[in-house]
Enzyme design. Sequence first.
Site, PDB file in Angstrom:
ATOM      1  N   ARG A 172      -7.497 -10.141  -1.044  1.00 15.18           N
ATOM      2  CA  ARG A 172      -7.159  -8.960  -0.251  1.00 15.18           C
ATOM      3  C   ARG A 172      -8.156  -8.671   0.866  1.00 15.18           C
ATOM      4  O   ARG A 172      -9.363  -8.654   0.654  1.00 15.18           O
ATOM      5  CB  ARG A 172      -7.080  -7.725  -1.151  1.00 15.18           C
ATOM      6  CG  ARG A 172      -6.606  -6.470  -0.412  1.00 15.18           C
ATOM      7  CD  ARG A 172      -6.647  -5.241  -1.291  1.00 15.18           C
ATOM      8  NE  ARG A 172      -6.065  -4.089  -0.613  1.00 15.18           N
ATOM      9  CZ  ARG A 172      -6.197  -2.826  -1.007  1.00 15.18           C
ATOM     10  NH1 ARG A 172      -6.908  -2.547  -2.100  1.00 15.18           N
ATOM     11  NH2 ARG A 172      -5.634  -1.848  -0.336  1.00 15.18           N
ATOM     12  N   LEU A 173      -7.602  -8.444   2.058  1.00 20.22           N
ATOM     13  CA  LEU A 173      -8.330  -7.801   3.155  1.00 20.22           C
ATOM     14  C   LEU A 173      -7.733  -6.408   3.277  1.00 20.22           C
ATOM     15  O   LEU A 173      -6.574  -6.247   3.663  1.00 20.22           O
ATOM     16  CB  LEU A 173      -8.147  -8.576   4.465  1.00 20.22           C
ATOM     17  CG  LEU A 173      -8.810  -7.944   5.697  1.00 20.22           C
ATOM     18  CD1 LEU A 173     -10.326  -7.952   5.558  1.00 20.22           C
ATOM     19  CD2 LEU A 173      -8.391  -8.666   6.978  1.00 20.22           C
TER      20      LEU A 173
ATOM     21  N   ASP B  20       1.760  -0.086   2.015  1.00 17.75           N
ATOM     22  CA  ASP B  20       3.066  -0.688   2.281  1.00 17.75           C
ATOM     23  C   ASP B  20       3.507  -1.687   1.213  1.00 17.75           C
ATOM     24  O   ASP B  20       4.680  -2.031   1.130  1.00 17.75           O
ATOM     25  CB  ASP B  20       3.089  -1.358   3.657  1.00 17.75           C
ATOM     26  CG  ASP B  20       1.943  -2.340   3.878  1.00 17.75           C
ATOM     27  OD1 ASP B  20       1.048  -2.419   3.026  1.00 17.75           O
ATOM     28  OD2 ASP B  20       1.951  -3.030   4.926  1.00 17.75           O
TER      29      ASP B  20
ATOM     30  N   CYS C 269      -4.519 -11.613   4.611  1.00 16.00           N
ATOM     31  CA  CYS C 269      -4.779 -11.789   3.179  1.00 16.00           C
ATOM     32  C   CYS C 269      -4.385 -13.201   2.775  1.00 16.00           C
ATOM     33  O   CYS C 269      -3.807 -13.947   3.572  1.00 16.00           O
ATOM     34  CB  CYS C 269      -3.974 -10.773   2.364  1.00 16.00           C
ATOM     35  SG  CYS C 269      -4.398  -9.040   2.727  1.00 16.00           S
TER      36      CYS C 269
ATOM     37  N   ASN D 179       1.188 -10.806   2.004  1.00 14.58           N
ATOM     38  CA  ASN D 179       0.272 -10.941   3.134  1.00 14.58           C
ATOM     39  C   ASN D 179       0.979 -10.432   4.373  1.00 14.58           C
ATOM     40  O   ASN D 179       2.047 -10.928   4.735  1.00 14.58           O
ATOM     41  CB  ASN D 179      -0.122 -12.417   3.316  1.00 14.58           C
ATOM     42  CG  ASN D 179      -0.891 -12.657   4.604  1.00 14.58           C
ATOM     43  OD1 ASN D 179      -1.624 -11.780   5.076  1.00 14.58           O
ATOM     44  ND2 ASN D 179      -0.734 -13.839   5.175  1.00 14.58           N
ATOM     45  N   GLY D 180       0.384  -9.445   5.053  1.00 13.17           N
ATOM     46  CA  GLY D 180       0.989  -8.940   6.272  1.00 13.17           C
ATOM     47  C   GLY D 180       0.972  -7.433   6.334  1.00 13.17           C
ATOM     48  O   GLY D 180       0.144  -6.768   5.702  1.00 13.17           O
ATOM     49  N   GLU D 181       1.907  -6.905   7.092  1.00 11.73           N
ATOM     50  CA  GLU D 181       2.002  -5.459   7.228  1.00 11.73           C
ATOM     51  C   GLU D 181       3.444  -5.079   7.579  1.00 11.73           C
ATOM     52  O   GLU D 181       4.056  -5.692   8.462  1.00 11.73           O
ATOM     53  CB  GLU D 181       1.051  -4.955   8.320  1.00 11.73           C
ATOM     54  CG  GLU D 181       0.935  -3.446   8.386  1.00 11.73           C
ATOM     55  CD  GLU D 181      -0.155  -2.972   9.339  1.00 11.73           C
ATOM     56  OE1 GLU D 181      -0.202  -1.755   9.616  1.00 11.73           O
ATOM     57  OE2 GLU D 181      -0.950  -3.813   9.811  1.00 11.73           O
TER      58      GLU D 181
END
Length: 392
Positions: free
Chosen positions: A68-69, A117, A2, A92-94
């Site tokens: 956003r992705l 998340d 993202c 951005n991330g997970e």
Amino acid sequence: MCGIFGVFGKTGANELLKISQILKHRGPDDEGFCTLPELKHFSGPDTIKELALPSINGNFEGAFGYRRLSIIDLSQKGHQPMERDGYAVVFNGEIYNFMDVRADLEKLGDSFSSTGDTEVLLRAYIKWGERCVDHFNGMWSFAIWDPKRRIIFASRDRFGVKPFIYFHDGKYFAFASEQKALINFSRVPKEPVIEDAKRYLVWGMQNFSEDGMFRGIKRLLPSHNLIFNIDTGEMKTYEYWKIEPNIERAFYDERMAKKYFEKFRELFTDAVRLRLISDVKVGTALSGGVDSSSVVYTVNELMKKQKIASIGDVQYTFSAVYGNYRADESKWIDIVAKDTHVKSLKVVPSYEDLAEKIETLAYIHDEPFDSTSTYAQYCVMNLVKNNGVTVT
């Protein structure tokens, strides 16, 4: 992947929309903006229409922006910037262990309105403050507006997988996922660091320090947090985690070696399992080397035990191959593919295509690179995208 960005120190709709478009390739699924310090949410041309947010216009003291992705919680409830209890986040991330963190927070009385998340991350900060990162297993760069402390709190994951680039001149503060986005803020200098350019062109040396390729731009280093106080203009960064190596000398012990092996396999399997949690299709990049082959075999073993929705019935692997060139690893890729019954997809990078794509590659990569392996990875990621897979 993202795109996040933000600023405190005067900005406007046109500036924010331009930066958002620069980062669109990082997040084509949604777009969002919110103002600081008073939180008001706005839309852009790519915002999910069902949110019915007003179009961004005017000038602001500060703002967050997001591209956003969608990977987890594909609904509009995953829209960012996300606001809860007056706090706002762009992320951005997970967070791979977000379900465990969520369970811990629910035991402490928190409730959630989304299934992803991002809300877990924000609730964790509200509950635990700066030490929220101690609870996270993942890759991240994020910025949070804290209305009680009147600060922007930012963090980058332990190994720096996700980028966080920023500029600070004593009062003005701006950040983004990429340098080409950051330099489009009005007060960020656009002067390249000639010394770095010379070092790269003469010696092929890359800059892995805190300093970016443009004067005054810096990288938030891996395992570091950042705090910017909007009232005083003061900013500080600090390291929140580091590896403590075991430097003791010891003789080889077969029993201990087996113990270490089993522990590593346990951690490795768990790491792969966590990375398969996704609401979109997941594939595997397979080079034929030990690391990627181990990932493919581990995914295969996990599939034997349970249905993995993000994988489906067959695991997809993606590889760059080179025909008769001596560095080609097709032999090992084919052995792994045959043994695990994956759907093996391959691409052949060529110097003709590299010559055609070099400017696009340089634009996307954002900084000088020292190997054409970057181009091979670019080809593999295009192969991934063209086969309907979102995450590898």
